[in-house]
Scaffold this motif. Structure first.
Motif, short mmCIF file in Angstrom:
data_model
loop_
_atom_site.label_atom_id
_atom_site.label_comp_id
_atom_site.label_asym_id
_atom_site.label_seq_id
_atom_site.Cartn_x
_atom_site.Cartn_y
_atom_site.Cartn_z
N LYS A 54 -7.86 7.20 -5.02
CA LYS A 54 -8.27 7.59 -6.36
C LYS A 54 -7.33 7.04 -7.43
CE LYS A 54 -10.53 11.91 -5.00
NZ LYS A 54 -10.52 13.40 -5.13
N HIS A 55 -6.09 6.73 -7.05
CA HIS A 55 -5.08 6.37 -8.05
C HIS A 55 -4.40 5.03 -7.80
CE1 HIS A 55 -5.47 10.53 -9.39
NE2 HIS A 55 -5.24 10.92 -8.15
N HIS A 56 -4.82 4.28 -6.80
CA HIS A 56 -4.13 3.05 -6.46
C HIS A 56 -5.10 1.90 -6.25
CE1 HIS A 56 -1.22 6.22 -5.46
NE2 HIS A 56 -0.29 5.32 -5.72
N ARG A 57 -4.51 0.72 -6.08
CA ARG A 57 -5.30 -0.49 -5.89
C ARG A 57 -5.90 -0.53 -4.49
NH1 ARG A 57 -0.98 -4.95 -6.86
NH2 ARG A 57 0.29 -3.42 -5.73
N ARG A 58 -6.47 -1.65 -4.17
CA ARG A 58 -7.06 -1.81 -2.85
C ARG A 58 -6.00 -1.61 -1.77
NH1 ARG A 58 -9.53 -7.55 -2.56
NH2 ARG A 58 -10.00 -6.79 -0.44
N LEU A 59 -6.40 -1.05 -0.65
CA LEU A 59 -5.46 -0.70 0.40
C LEU A 59 -4.78 -1.92 1.02
CD1 LEU A 59 -7.45 2.13 2.22
CD2 LEU A 59 -5.60 2.35 0.56
N VAL A 60 -5.38 -3.09 0.87
CA VAL A 60 -4.79 -4.30 1.43
C VAL A 60 -3.45 -4.62 0.78
CG1 VAL A 60 -5.89 -5.90 -0.18
CG2 VAL A 60 -5.31 -6.66 2.14
N HIS A 61 -3.17 -4.03 -0.38
CA HIS A 61 -1.91 -4.29 -1.08
C HIS A 61 -0.76 -3.42 -0.58
CE1 HIS A 61 -3.80 -6.93 -3.99
NE2 HIS A 61 -4.73 -6.02 -4.22
N TYR A 62 -1.01 -2.58 0.41
CA TYR A 62 0.01 -1.62 0.83
C TYR A 62 0.23 -1.66 2.35
CZ TYR A 62 -1.06 0.14 -3.81
OH TYR A 62 -1.27 0.24 -5.15
N VAL A 63 1.42 -1.20 2.74
CA VAL A 63 1.80 -1.07 4.14
C VAL A 63 2.23 0.38 4.37
CG1 VAL A 63 3.44 -1.81 5.91
CG2 VAL A 63 2.53 -3.48 4.30
N PHE A 64 1.81 0.94 5.48
CA PHE A 64 2.11 2.34 5.80
C PHE A 64 3.21 2.40 6.86
CE2 PHE A 64 -2.23 1.97 4.38
CZ PHE A 64 -2.36 3.00 3.47
N VAL A 65 4.27 3.18 6.55
CA VAL A 65 5.41 3.32 7.46
C VAL A 65 5.82 4.79 7.50
CG1 VAL A 65 7.77 2.59 7.97
CG2 VAL A 65 6.20 1.00 6.83
N PRO A 66 5.97 5.37 8.69
CA PRO A 66 6.40 6.77 8.78
C PRO A 66 7.85 6.97 8.34
CG PRO A 66 5.38 6.04 10.83
CD PRO A 66 5.65 4.82 10.02
N LEU A 67 8.11 8.12 7.75
CA LEU A 67 9.47 8.59 7.48
C LEU A 67 9.66 9.88 8.27
CD1 LEU A 67 12.20 8.74 5.99
CD2 LEU A 67 11.02 9.98 4.17
N ARG A 68 10.57 9.86 9.22
CA ARG A 68 10.79 11.01 10.10
C ARG A 68 12.03 11.76 9.68
NH1 ARG A 68 8.88 7.25 15.12
NH2 ARG A 68 6.66 7.64 14.84
N GLY A 69 11.83 13.00 9.26
CA GLY A 69 12.94 13.82 8.81
C GLY A 69 13.29 14.89 9.82
N THR A 70 14.22 15.75 9.43
CA THR A 70 14.66 16.82 10.32
C THR A 70 13.59 17.87 10.52
OG1 THR A 70 16.94 16.49 9.59
CG2 THR A 70 16.44 18.56 10.69
#
Length: 251
Positions: free
Chosen positions: A205-221
């Motif tokens: 709803k608030h960003h460009r096409r998904l091809v412009h992004y990469v998804f990476v997990p952030l694992r916290g405590t």
């Protein structure tokens, strides 16, 4: 002064102090995206709850104009609230994230307890990096055989790979480029996972096409979230409240 007015003044002062701590914690101690993933909300919630209960609520209960011993009651309330407030702020500060390590497809947030486990070489590198939290990259061997050896040594009792400080390297542009070529297959996962699909729908709803992004997990405590990195520069474009769990990304 009425009971309600006294409690209102106490509430206003407490809320002001909590707001200052919140800004400091979000900007300095738990900069984005760490507040949600590594205990910032939990510690701040304890601080806010204790401050409100030991402050304005007790004032509302005990305050009565002209009451004998009222000054002593309010003094004891103030002391208890200050002690709880100082303890809560100390907890927020000591639990702050000092290092974020990229290893095997995910970022890992390390606090002081984790830093004690990364070894002398990792701690020495941390001291040379001016930013806090410091970002580092785990250098792994290229060959499959050598990489298998790394995994086997984990089973034999060595620390998890992201805690092996002797493998740390500064997180420079070259390492950032590597991260952007090994994203988590979040879009494929969203086709079968309702929580992931809902997170993607909100993001779109608030960003460009998904091809412009990469998804990476952030694992916290305490929990994990999904970082959305801009493919052009590696900056965090958004944080999705989706816990990808542990282990290797699905294929």
């Amino acid at each position: 002064m009425s009971r309600l007015k006294a409690a209102s003044w106490h509430l206003a002062l407490t809320a002001g102090a909590l707001a200052v701590v919140f800004v400091v914690a979000r900007t300095l101690w738990y900069p984005r995206p760490l507040f949600a993933a590594d205990g910032g909300w939990q510690a701040y919630g304890l601080l806010a709850g204790a401050s409100l209960v030991l402050g304005p609520l007790l004032t509302l209960i005990v305050f009565r104009a002209g009451k004998k011993g009222l000054r002593l009651d309010l003094t004891l309330i103030a002391i208890a609230q200050v002690v709880a407030f100082v303890f809560g702020v100390h907890l927020l500060y000591t639990r702050r994230i000092q290092m974020v390590v990229y290893s095997q497809g995910a970022f890992h947030a390390l606090d002081a307890a984790h830093i004690a486990l990364i070894g002398a070489k990792g701690q020495a590198l941390l001291r040379t990096l001016p930013a806090r939290p410091a970002y580092v990259y785990v250098k792994l061997p290229r060959s499959k055989k050598a990489l298998l050896g790394v995994e086997i040594r984990t089973l034999q009792g060595e620390p998890p790979v992201f805690l092996r400080g002797w493998r740390y390297r500064p997180y420079t542009a070259a390492e950032r480029k590597q991260v952007l070529t090994h994203g988590y297959p979040f879009l494929a996962l969203a086709r079968t996972n309702r929580v992931a699909a809902a997170a993607i729908a909100r993001f779109r709803k608030h960003h460009r096409r998904l091809v412009h992004y990469v998804f990476v997990p952030l694992r916290g405590t305490y929990t994990s979230v999904m970082l959305v990195l801009d493919r052009s520069d590696g900056r965090v474009a958004d944080v999705l409240a989706f816990n990808p769990g542990f282990g290797q990304p699905p294929t």
